[in-house]
Design an enzyme around this catalytic site. Structure first.
Site, mmCIF file in Angstrom:
data_model
loop_
_atom_site.group_PDB
_atom_site.id
_atom_site.type_symbol
_atom_site.label_atom_id
_atom_site.label_comp_id
_atom_site.label_asym_id
_atom_site.label_seq_id
_atom_site.Cartn_x
_atom_site.Cartn_y
_atom_site.Cartn_z
ATOM 1 N N HIS A 73 30.256 24.354 38.432
ATOM 2 C CA HIS A 73 29.573 24.498 37.128
ATOM 3 C C HIS A 73 28.720 23.247 36.858
ATOM 4 O O HIS A 73 27.574 23.356 36.419
ATOM 5 C CB HIS A 73 30.597 24.589 35.975
ATOM 6 C CG HIS A 73 31.405 25.848 35.955
ATOM 7 N ND1 HIS A 73 32.781 25.848 35.881
ATOM 8 C CD2 HIS A 73 31.041 27.157 35.958
ATOM 9 C CE1 HIS A 73 33.222 27.095 35.843
ATOM 10 N NE2 HIS A 73 32.191 27.910 35.904
ATOM 11 N N SER A 94 37.110 28.629 38.898
ATOM 12 C CA SER A 94 38.121 28.108 37.952
ATOM 13 C C SER A 94 39.493 28.683 38.299
ATOM 14 O O SER A 94 40.505 27.991 38.184
ATOM 15 C CB SER A 94 37.747 28.507 36.524
ATOM 16 O OG SER A 94 36.515 27.959 36.171
ATOM 17 N N LYS A 128 40.134 37.843 26.054
ATOM 18 C CA LYS A 128 40.328 37.321 27.403
ATOM 19 C C LYS A 128 41.225 36.092 27.293
ATOM 20 O O LYS A 128 40.818 35.072 26.733
ATOM 21 C CB LYS A 128 38.955 36.951 27.977
ATOM 22 C CG LYS A 128 38.938 36.828 29.479
ATOM 23 C CD LYS A 128 37.499 36.638 29.938
ATOM 24 C CE LYS A 128 37.427 36.112 31.348
ATOM 25 N NZ LYS A 128 36.064 35.807 31.751
ATOM 26 N N ARG A 162 27.314 32.703 43.514
ATOM 27 C CA ARG A 162 27.980 32.167 44.709
ATOM 28 C C ARG A 162 28.001 33.161 45.863
ATOM 29 O O ARG A 162 27.910 32.783 47.012
ATOM 30 C CB ARG A 162 29.447 31.797 44.388
ATOM 31 C CG ARG A 162 29.604 30.601 43.488
ATOM 32 C CD ARG A 162 31.006 30.543 42.942
ATOM 33 N NE ARG A 162 31.303 31.765 42.213
ATOM 34 C CZ ARG A 162 32.411 31.989 41.527
ATOM 35 N NH1 ARG A 162 33.353 31.082 41.496
ATOM 36 N NH2 ARG A 162 32.595 33.126 40.883
#
Ligand code: PNS
Length: 167
Positions: free
Chosen positions: A16, A127, A40, A89
């Site tokens: 990030h 993450s 979430k 990615r």
């Protein structure tokens, strides 16, 4: 040009941070939008996620950090962002981002989303992987800024302290 870089950042990773640093060279002001999503379940509370980003981006001048809990396109509009920036990615990111792009364009087609391909050293970093390594007591210092290592350390100390109190 104002750019908005949105995400959950639970927690911020070096991947990030790399996107943030590269984005600051493209836009004159970068807004980092941290998702405050009650549905979430996040590992770190919103305030911690923001604090870790703030501490990790101290060296950057043209950034601000905000939180948002509505639609991304509304957040972009309210904050006068000209573009939204996302990192890419791999193919599963591309799949997710394509869906997000199409939906967002249907909600508001005035805002453009641009994608920065991750540097190869961060292609496999997420993450979720960081949390898994940290929870299994692995070394995460290669993957995240020091502020994040410190937060995991604090949580660990708290757990140990509370287990002493509980015995
Ligand atoms: O870091 P993440 O979790 O991949 O970020 C996802 C994010 C925050 C960009 C996405 O969940 C989002 O835009 N949420 C806001 C709600 C929204 O606008 N939904 C409609 C588009 S799917």
């Amino acid at each position: 040009m104002i750019g908005l870089y949105p995400g959950s950042f639970d927690p911020i990773t070096n991947g990030h941070l790399n996107i943030i640093e590269r984005s600051t060279k493209i836009v004159s002001k970068l807004i980092i939008g941290v998702l405050d999503n009650c549905d979430k379940k996040s590992f770190f509370p919103l305030a911690d996620r923001v604090a870790m980003i703030r501490e990790s981006t101290k060296h950057l001048k043209n950034i601000s950090i905000i939180t948002f809990d509505g639609l991304l396109v509304d957040c972009a509009k309210i904050n006068k962002a000209d573009i939204i920036i996302r990192g890419l990615r791999n193919l599963s990111d591309l799949h997710f981002e394509t869906q997000l792009d199409v939906i967002n364009k249907k909600l508001d087609n005035t805002i453009e989303i641009i994608y920065l391909i991750s540097c190869d050293k961060y292609l496999h970093l997420s993450s979720s992987i960081v949390k898994e390594i940290a929870l299994k007591k692995g070394d995460i210092s290669k993957f995240v800024p020091e502020a994040v290592v410190e937060r995991f350390r604090r949580r660990d100390i708290f757990k140990k302290t509370s287990s002493i109190f509980n015995t």
